[in-house]
Design a protein around this motif. Structure first.
Motif, PDB file in Angstrom:
ATOM      1  N   VAL A  38     -40.718 -26.657  31.862  1.00 21.61           N
ATOM      2  CA  VAL A  38     -40.804 -25.381  31.146  1.00 21.61           C
ATOM      3  C   VAL A  38     -41.696 -24.434  31.947  1.00 21.61           C
ATOM      4  CG1 VAL A  38     -41.493 -24.225  29.020  1.00 21.61           C
ATOM      5  CG2 VAL A  38     -40.533 -26.548  28.934  1.00 21.61           C
ATOM      6  N   ILE A  39     -41.106 -23.371  32.464  1.00 17.44           N
ATOM      7  CA  ILE A  39     -41.871 -22.371  33.208  1.00 17.44           C
ATOM      8  C   ILE A  39     -42.040 -21.134  32.337  1.00 17.44           C
ATOM      9  CG2 ILE A  39     -41.901 -20.828  35.206  1.00 17.44           C
ATOM     10  CD1 ILE A  39     -40.552 -22.996  36.798  1.00 17.44           C
ATOM     11  N   SER A  40     -43.289 -20.763  32.102  1.00 17.89           N
ATOM     12  CA  SER A  40     -43.613 -19.584  31.312  1.00 17.89           C
ATOM     13  C   SER A  40     -44.183 -18.532  32.252  1.00 17.89           C
ATOM     14  CB  SER A  40     -44.618 -19.945  30.209  1.00 17.89           C
ATOM     15  OG  SER A  40     -44.805 -18.870  29.327  1.00 17.89           O
ATOM     16  N   ASP A  41     -43.363 -17.532  32.557  1.00 20.16           N
ATOM     17  CA  ASP A  41     -43.689 -16.503  33.543  1.00 20.16           C
ATOM     18  C   ASP A  41     -44.326 -15.308  32.836  1.00 20.16           C
ATOM     19  OD1 ASP A  41     -43.748 -14.532  35.475  1.00 20.16           O
ATOM     20  OD2 ASP A  41     -41.579 -14.495  35.805  1.00 20.16           O
ATOM     21  N   ASN A  42     -45.562 -14.999  33.212  1.00 19.03           N
ATOM     22  CA  ASN A  42     -46.332 -13.965  32.518  1.00 19.03           C
ATOM     23  C   ASN A  42     -46.028 -12.565  33.080  1.00 19.03           C
ATOM     24  OD1 ASN A  42     -48.096 -13.169  30.526  1.00 19.03           O
ATOM     25  ND2 ASN A  42     -49.926 -13.484  31.765  1.00 19.03           N
ATOM     26  N   ASN A  43     -44.704 -12.245  33.127  1.00 20.75           N
ATOM     27  CA  ASN A  43     -44.261 -10.937  33.602  1.00 20.75           C
ATOM     28  C   ASN A  43     -44.665 -10.701  35.057  1.00 20.75           C
ATOM     29  OD1 ASN A  43     -44.646  -7.505  33.332  1.00 20.75           O
ATOM     30  ND2 ASN A  43     -42.788  -8.474  32.569  1.00 20.75           N
ATOM     31  N   SER A  44     -44.373 -11.675  35.911  1.00 15.36           N
ATOM     32  CA  SER A  44     -44.728 -11.570  37.325  1.00 15.36           C
ATOM     33  C   SER A  44     -44.074 -10.366  37.977  1.00 15.36           C
ATOM     34  CB  SER A  44     -44.305 -12.836  38.078  1.00 15.36           C
ATOM     35  OG  SER A  44     -45.028 -13.953  37.620  1.00 15.36           O
ATOM     36  N   GLU A  45     -44.780  -9.812  38.950  1.00  9.05           N
ATOM     37  CA  GLU A  45     -44.277  -8.658  39.689  1.00  9.05           C
ATOM     38  C   GLU A  45     -43.732  -9.055  41.063  1.00  9.05           C
ATOM     39  OE1 GLU A  45     -47.801  -6.336  39.728  1.00  9.05           O
ATOM     40  OE2 GLU A  45     -47.478  -5.507  37.720  1.00  9.05           O
ATOM     41  N   ASP A  46     -43.767 -10.347  41.376  1.00 11.45           N
ATOM     42  CA  ASP A  46     -43.240 -10.813  42.655  1.00 11.45           C
ATOM     43  C   ASP A  46     -41.818 -11.345  42.456  1.00 11.45           C
ATOM     44  OD1 ASP A  46     -43.677 -13.165  41.328  1.00 11.45           O
ATOM     45  OD2 ASP A  46     -44.901 -14.090  42.891  1.00 11.45           O
ATOM     46  N   ASN A  47     -41.404 -12.285  43.262  1.00 10.67           N
ATOM     47  CA  ASN A  47     -40.036 -12.800  43.211  1.00 10.67           C
ATOM     48  C   ASN A  47     -39.907 -14.073  42.369  1.00 10.67           C
ATOM     49  OD1 ASN A  47     -41.490 -14.417  44.955  1.00 10.67           O
ATOM     50  ND2 ASN A  47     -39.833 -14.641  46.453  1.00 10.67           N
ATOM     51  N   THR A  48     -40.823 -14.272  41.419  1.00 14.03           N
ATOM     52  CA  THR A  48     -40.796 -15.488  40.602  1.00 14.03           C
ATOM     53  C   THR A  48     -39.453 -15.677  39.914  1.00 14.03           C
ATOM     54  OG1 THR A  48     -43.188 -15.454  40.203  1.00 14.03           O
ATOM     55  CG2 THR A  48     -41.836 -16.668  38.629  1.00 14.03           C
ATOM     56  N   GLN A  49     -38.974 -14.649  39.235  1.00 12.15           N
ATOM     57  CA  GLN A  49     -37.719 -14.783  38.487  1.00 12.15           C
ATOM     58  C   GLN A  49     -36.554 -15.157  39.398  1.00 12.15           C
ATOM     59  OE1 GLN A  49     -36.734 -11.388  36.063  1.00 12.15           O
ATOM     60  NE2 GLN A  49     -35.015 -12.426  35.083  1.00 12.15           N
ATOM     61  N   GLN A  50     -36.452 -14.485  40.529  1.00  6.64           N
ATOM     62  CA  GLN A  50     -35.358 -14.765  41.471  1.00  6.64           C
ATOM     63  C   GLN A  50     -35.409 -16.203  41.968  1.00  6.64           C
ATOM     64  OE1 GLN A  50     -35.476 -12.308  44.964  1.00  6.64           O
ATOM     65  NE2 GLN A  50     -33.645 -13.211  45.872  1.00  6.64           N
ATOM     66  N   LEU A  51     -36.598 -16.663  42.321  1.00  4.18           N
ATOM     67  CA  LEU A  51     -36.737 -18.021  42.842  1.00  4.18           C
ATOM     68  C   LEU A  51     -36.398 -19.062  41.779  1.00  4.18           C
ATOM     69  CD1 LEU A  51     -40.001 -17.713  44.971  1.00  4.18           C
ATOM     70  CD2 LEU A  51     -37.698 -18.237  45.828  1.00  4.18           C
ATOM     71  N   ILE A  52     -36.949 -18.897  40.588  1.00  3.84           N
ATOM     72  CA  ILE A  52     -36.743 -19.911  39.547  1.00  3.84           C
ATOM     73  C   ILE A  52     -35.292 -19.929  39.089  1.00  3.84           C
ATOM     74  CG2 ILE A  52     -37.449 -20.712  37.264  1.00  3.84           C
ATOM     75  CD1 ILE A  52     -39.555 -20.951  39.557  1.00  3.84           C
ATOM     76  N   GLU A  53     -34.681 -18.762  38.970  1.00  5.25           N
ATOM     77  CA  GLU A  53     -33.295 -18.723  38.522  1.00  5.25           C
ATOM     78  C   GLU A  53     -32.324 -19.243  39.578  1.00  5.25           C
ATOM     79  OE1 GLU A  53     -32.662 -14.737  37.114  1.00  5.25           O
ATOM     80  OE2 GLU A  53     -33.490 -15.200  35.128  1.00  5.25           O
ATOM     81  N   SER A  54     -32.807 -19.445  40.798  1.00  2.96           N
ATOM     82  CA  SER A  54     -31.948 -20.040  41.832  1.00  2.96           C
ATOM     83  C   SER A  54     -31.835 -21.556  41.664  1.00  2.96           C
ATOM     84  CB  SER A  54     -32.493 -19.710  43.223  1.00  2.96           C
ATOM     85  OG  SER A  54     -33.682 -20.457  43.500  1.00  2.96           O
ATOM     86  N   ILE A  55     -32.690 -22.135  40.832  1.00  2.00           N
ATOM     87  CA  ILE A  55     -32.645 -23.576  40.572  1.00  2.00           C
ATOM     88  C   ILE A  55     -31.599 -23.844  39.501  1.00  2.00           C
ATOM     89  CG2 ILE A  55     -33.946 -25.602  39.823  1.00  2.00           C
ATOM     90  CD1 ILE A  55     -36.498 -24.177  40.741  1.00  2.00           C
ATOM     91  N   LYS A  56     -30.602 -24.611  39.821  1.00  2.00           N
ATOM     92  CA  LYS A  56     -29.523 -24.917  38.886  1.00  2.00           C
ATOM     93  C   LYS A  56     -29.707 -26.343  38.361  1.00  2.00           C
ATOM     94  CE  LYS A  56     -27.955 -20.895  39.930  1.00  2.00           C
ATOM     95  NZ  LYS A  56     -28.241 -19.758  39.018  1.00  2.00           N
ATOM     96  N   ASP A  57     -30.418 -26.448  37.261  1.00  2.00           N
ATOM     97  CA  ASP A  57     -30.684 -27.754  36.662  1.00  2.00           C
ATOM     98  C   ASP A  57     -30.895 -27.537  35.173  1.00  2.00           C
ATOM     99  OD1 ASP A  57     -32.004 -30.213  35.758  1.00  2.00           O
ATOM    100  OD2 ASP A  57     -32.297 -30.668  37.881  1.00  2.00           O
TER     101      ASP A  57
END
Length: 342
Positions: A38-57
């Motif tokens: 479970v990754i809880s992203d605190n509204n990151s301004e970097d590429n967190t969303q792009q990187l995590i959403e690239s994981i298909k699991d």
């Protein structure tokens, strides 16, 4: 996917590569569906969303806050978002040892009534290790771990009990008291809900150490939680939290005295050889410069006396008298014994 036994909760902010590495470490090296990440992203301004959403699991659950809610509340949300029976908290700079997963899964399957489990790990600068112990009495559990275990990784809580005890706490309330330590308030509450276990197992390592982001350190009053004044503020909020638990008046008073002396130990660490240098390594330079200016004129005895005075003020507010005038002689003796240790 069936309900997982263990949720591995990773709160993160502006450290996309760290969160990505932590998730990949788990998902690529453990094939079973008894865990989720479970990754809880605190509204990151970097590429967190792009990187995590690239994981298909399907075992990965990614949540992104619509705004930055602070480190403590984001950690809190990571527990509420978990769907496993138990929720393991980890910094995104740490890796759970894959070889420890079978041990943890087996333990929780065979011990379904544990409320809190705490294990250690190999930190960059030290080894964090706990004794093998089981506390079935709330008071003994509180003495062992309440407001004492301050490094987040390796703390595991019963997710159902966490939700029952903590889900009603809103952001505004939490921002007043939590600093970086939402999990410590939860641990204190869960000590009163079931058995507490500490384990000598080293559960994790720290391959991606970095300086803590300034937003995690500063309270709204500009005081960092790790500096002496921040510790004194914590003494008050932690004492109030203890007094809200379902334990006896003696146990509450004992724990408040313990918190007073724990605060002395925490606040005076700056006089210990090497401690200030450790702070330098783990906070941004701008934070450290402020910290160094604030501690430059401090004297150990004067600081200790100030904490003891403030502690007695807090104690009197909570119990109607200063410590050495309380009717329970057991508390007075405990206080005097702790004074002798200083």
């Amino acid at each position: 996917m069936k309900k997982p036994v263990l949720s591995i909760c990773i709160p993160t902010y502006n450290r996309g590569e760290f969160a990505y590495a932590a998730a990949k470490h788990l998902l690529d090296n453990w094939a079973g569906d008894e865990i989720e990440v479970v990754i809880s992203d605190n509204n990151s301004e970097d590429n967190t969303q792009q990187l995590i959403e690239s994981i298909k699991d399907c075992r990965l659950k990614y949540y992104r806050n619509e705004e930055n809610l602070g480190a403590a509340f984001n950690t809190h949300l990571s527990f509420l978002r978990a769907t496993g029976e138990y929720a393991y908290l980890t910094s995104d700079e740490d890796d759970l040892d894959i070889k420890q997963i079978p041990y943890l899964l087996d333990f929780f399957k065979n011990n379904p009534n544990v409320s809190v489990f705490v294990g250690g790990g190999d930190l960059t600068y030290t080894q964090k290790r706990f004794p093998d112990a089981v506390y079935t009495n709330a008071f003994e559990a509180l003495k062992a771990i309440a407001f004492k275990t301050r490094y987040m990784t390796g703390i595991i809580m019963n997710q159902r009990l966490y939700t029952e005890e903590m889900q009603h706490i809103g952001f505004k309330e939490s921002a007043e008291v939590w600093d970086a330590y939402s999990f410590m308030y939860a641990m204190a509450r869960l000590c009163c809900r079931g058995a507490v276990v500490t384990s000598s197992h080293l559960l994790f390592s720290q391959p991606r150490l970095t300086m803590t982001d300034v937003s995690n350190n500063a309270r709204k009053d500009g005081i960092y939680y790790y500096e002496p004044e921040g510790r004194i503020n914590q003494m008050y909020t932690w004492s109030k939290a203890i007094c809200g638990l379902d334990i006896s008046d003696y146990e509450k008073a004992y724990m408040v005295v313990k918190i007073i002396f724990d605060t002395v130990e925490l606040a005076t660490r700056l006089f210990n050889t090497g401690y200030v240098e450790e702070v330098r390594k783990t906070v941004p330079a701008s934070d450290f410069d402020i910290y160094q200016r604030r501690i430059s004129s401090l004297n150990r005895k004067e600081l200790t006396d100030r904490i003891l005075h403030k502690g007695n003020v807090v104690f009197a507010e909570l119990f109607g008298t200063v410590v050495d005038q309380i009717e329970d002689c057991r508390i007075v003796e405990y206080y005097k014994d702790r004074l002798k240790e200083l």
